[in-house]
Design a protein around this motif. Structure first.
Motif, PDB file in Angstrom:
ATOM      1  N   GLY A 176      19.281 -10.100   4.156  1.00 26.09           N
ATOM      2  CA  GLY A 176      19.546  -9.056   4.830  1.00 26.09           C
ATOM      3  C   GLY A 176      18.808  -7.707   4.774  1.00 26.09           C
ATOM      4  O   GLY A 176      18.543  -6.687   5.574  1.00 26.09           O
ATOM      5  N   LEU A 177      18.126  -7.631   3.691  1.00 19.70           N
ATOM      6  CA  LEU A 177      16.900  -6.442   3.450  1.00 19.70           C
ATOM      7  C   LEU A 177      15.651  -6.610   3.706  1.00 19.70           C
ATOM      8  O   LEU A 177      15.375  -7.751   4.342  1.00 19.70           O
ATOM      9  CB  LEU A 177      16.998  -6.653   1.811  1.00 19.70           C
ATOM     10  CG  LEU A 177      18.456  -6.008   1.247  1.00 19.70           C
ATOM     11  CD1 LEU A 177      18.189  -6.373  -0.518  1.00 19.70           C
ATOM     12  CD2 LEU A 177      19.102  -4.781   1.426  1.00 19.70           C
ATOM     13  N   ASP A 178      15.020  -5.547   3.650  1.00 18.22           N
ATOM     14  CA  ASP A 178      13.801  -5.662   4.070  1.00 18.22           C
ATOM     15  C   ASP A 178      12.745  -6.394   3.169  1.00 18.22           C
ATOM     16  O   ASP A 178      12.936  -6.490   2.104  1.00 18.22           O
ATOM     17  CB  ASP A 178      12.674  -4.347   4.096  1.00 18.22           C
ATOM     18  CG  ASP A 178      11.545  -4.383   4.426  1.00 18.22           C
ATOM     19  OD1 ASP A 178      10.738  -4.825   3.711  1.00 18.22           O
ATOM     20  OD2 ASP A 178      11.004  -3.768   5.496  1.00 18.22           O
ATOM     21  N   ARG A 216      10.538  -8.704  -1.915  1.00 14.18           N
ATOM     22  CA  ARG A 216       9.284  -9.336  -2.337  1.00 14.18           C
ATOM     23  C   ARG A 216       8.670  -8.282  -3.697  1.00 14.18           C
ATOM     24  O   ARG A 216       8.284  -8.865  -4.748  1.00 14.18           O
ATOM     25  CB  ARG A 216       8.177  -9.631  -1.506  1.00 14.18           C
ATOM     26  CG  ARG A 216       7.027 -10.460  -1.912  1.00 14.18           C
ATOM     27  CD  ARG A 216       6.135 -10.812  -0.747  1.00 14.18           C
ATOM     28  NE  ARG A 216       6.877 -12.005   0.017  1.00 14.18           N
ATOM     29  CZ  ARG A 216       7.154 -11.704   1.310  1.00 14.18           C
ATOM     30  NH1 ARG A 216       6.992 -10.457   1.908  1.00 14.18           N
ATOM     31  NH2 ARG A 216       7.586 -12.852   1.753  1.00 14.18           N
ATOM     32  N   GLY A 217       8.454  -7.214  -3.192  1.00 14.06           N
ATOM     33  CA  GLY A 217       7.880  -6.286  -4.369  1.00 14.06           C
ATOM     34  C   GLY A 217       8.841  -6.088  -5.466  1.00 14.06           C
ATOM     35  O   GLY A 217       8.408  -5.837  -6.709  1.00 14.06           O
ATOM     36  N   GLU A 258       6.452  -7.172 -13.670  1.00 20.07           N
ATOM     37  CA  GLU A 258       6.125  -7.910 -14.813  1.00 20.07           C
ATOM     38  C   GLU A 258       7.314  -8.553 -15.334  1.00 20.07           C
ATOM     39  O   GLU A 258       8.328  -7.991 -15.646  1.00 20.07           O
ATOM     40  CB  GLU A 258       5.508  -6.773 -15.627  1.00 20.07           C
ATOM     41  CG  GLU A 258       4.916  -7.297 -16.955  1.00 20.07           C
ATOM     42  CD  GLU A 258       4.371  -6.084 -17.744  1.00 20.07           C
ATOM     43  OE1 GLU A 258       4.150  -6.360 -18.861  1.00 20.07           O
ATOM     44  OE2 GLU A 258       3.710  -5.040 -17.001  1.00 20.07           O
ATOM     45  N   ARG A 259       7.071  -9.713 -15.852  1.00 20.05           N
ATOM     46  CA  ARG A 259       8.158 -10.512 -16.821  1.00 20.05           C
ATOM     47  C   ARG A 259       9.315 -11.053 -15.768  1.00 20.05           C
ATOM     48  O   ARG A 259      10.285 -11.561 -16.175  1.00 20.05           O
ATOM     49  CB  ARG A 259       8.675  -9.694 -17.942  1.00 20.05           C
ATOM     50  CG  ARG A 259       7.767  -9.611 -18.939  1.00 20.05           C
ATOM     51  CD  ARG A 259       7.884  -9.056 -20.156  1.00 20.05           C
ATOM     52  NE  ARG A 259       9.210 -10.355 -20.765  1.00 20.05           N
ATOM     53  CZ  ARG A 259       9.983  -9.803 -21.490  1.00 20.05           C
ATOM     54  NH1 ARG A 259      10.137  -8.678 -22.025  1.00 20.05           N
ATOM     55  NH2 ARG A 259      10.850 -10.633 -22.064  1.00 20.05           N
ATOM     56  N   PHE A 260       9.286 -10.686 -14.464  1.00 19.60           N
ATOM     57  CA  PHE A 260      10.625 -10.982 -13.717  1.00 19.60           C
ATOM     58  C   PHE A 260      10.533 -12.587 -13.612  1.00 19.60           C
ATOM     59  O   PHE A 260      11.768 -12.991 -13.789  1.00 19.60           O
ATOM     60  CB  PHE A 260      10.127 -10.327 -12.287  1.00 19.60           C
ATOM     61  CG  PHE A 260      11.465 -11.207 -11.387  1.00 19.60           C
ATOM     62  CD1 PHE A 260      12.742 -10.340 -11.398  1.00 19.60           C
ATOM     63  CD2 PHE A 260      11.339 -12.261 -10.581  1.00 19.60           C
ATOM     64  CE1 PHE A 260      13.851 -10.839 -10.616  1.00 19.60           C
ATOM     65  CE2 PHE A 260      12.277 -12.512  -9.729  1.00 19.60           C
ATOM     66  CZ  PHE A 260      13.650 -11.861  -9.904  1.00 19.60           C
ATOM     67  N   SER A 271      15.642 -20.935  -5.370  1.00 21.77           N
ATOM     68  CA  SER A 271      14.869 -21.402  -4.025  1.00 21.77           C
ATOM     69  C   SER A 271      14.217 -20.136  -3.366  1.00 21.77           C
ATOM     70  O   SER A 271      13.066 -20.219  -2.880  1.00 21.77           O
ATOM     71  CB  SER A 271      15.368 -22.549  -3.317  1.00 21.77           C
ATOM     72  OG  SER A 271      15.830 -23.541  -4.100  1.00 21.77           O
ATOM     73  N   TYR A 272      15.120 -19.428  -2.924  1.00 25.73           N
ATOM     74  CA  TYR A 272      14.745 -18.036  -2.109  1.00 25.73           C
ATOM     75  C   TYR A 272      13.607 -17.379  -2.822  1.00 25.73           C
ATOM     76  O   TYR A 272      12.731 -17.015  -2.181  1.00 25.73           O
ATOM     77  CB  TYR A 272      16.014 -17.492  -1.912  1.00 25.73           C
ATOM     78  CG  TYR A 272      15.806 -16.162  -1.150  1.00 25.73           C
ATOM     79  CD1 TYR A 272      15.508 -15.941   0.057  1.00 25.73           C
ATOM     80  CD2 TYR A 272      15.987 -14.780  -2.378  1.00 25.73           C
ATOM     81  CE1 TYR A 272      15.066 -14.355   0.513  1.00 25.73           C
ATOM     82  CE2 TYR A 272      15.690 -13.693  -1.630  1.00 25.73           C
ATOM     83  CZ  TYR A 272      15.305 -13.541  -0.304  1.00 25.73           C
ATOM     84  OH  TYR A 272      15.214 -12.267   0.277  1.00 25.73           O
ATOM     85  N   VAL A 273      14.028 -17.083  -4.068  1.00 27.43           N
ATOM     86  CA  VAL A 273      13.031 -16.252  -4.686  1.00 27.43           C
ATOM     87  C   VAL A 273      11.719 -16.974  -4.945  1.00 27.43           C
ATOM     88  O   VAL A 273      10.667 -16.363  -4.797  1.00 27.43           O
ATOM     89  CB  VAL A 273      13.469 -15.817  -6.331  1.00 27.43           C
ATOM     90  CG1 VAL A 273      12.337 -15.272  -7.027  1.00 27.43           C
ATOM     91  CG2 VAL A 273      14.780 -15.047  -6.355  1.00 27.43           C
TER      92      VAL A 273
END
Length: 53
Positions: free
Chosen positions: A15-17, A22-23, A28-30, A45-47
């Motif tokens: 539901g978010l932009d 994505r940003g 880094e390291r995410f 899967s979404y990520v």
């Protein structure tokens, strides 16, 4: 009000932009930390989709 605020995390993320989300996951390291600890396959899967994997 309660029904509107108690959604699962995946619905909230969708539901978010999507450019904002994505940003957030491009940090880094995410990937290293997230995928090592994620226990929900749908969110994983979404990520992956956001990251283009």
């Amino acid at each position: 009000m309660r029904r509107n605020n108690f959604k699962d995390l995946l619905m909230c993320l969708k539901g978010l932009d999507q450019e904002l989300v994505r940003g957030s996951v491009m940090g880094e390291r995410f990937k290293e930390l997230f995928f090592a600890n994620c226990k929900d396959e749908a969110i994983c899967s979404y990520v992956k989709g956001l990251l283009g994997e």
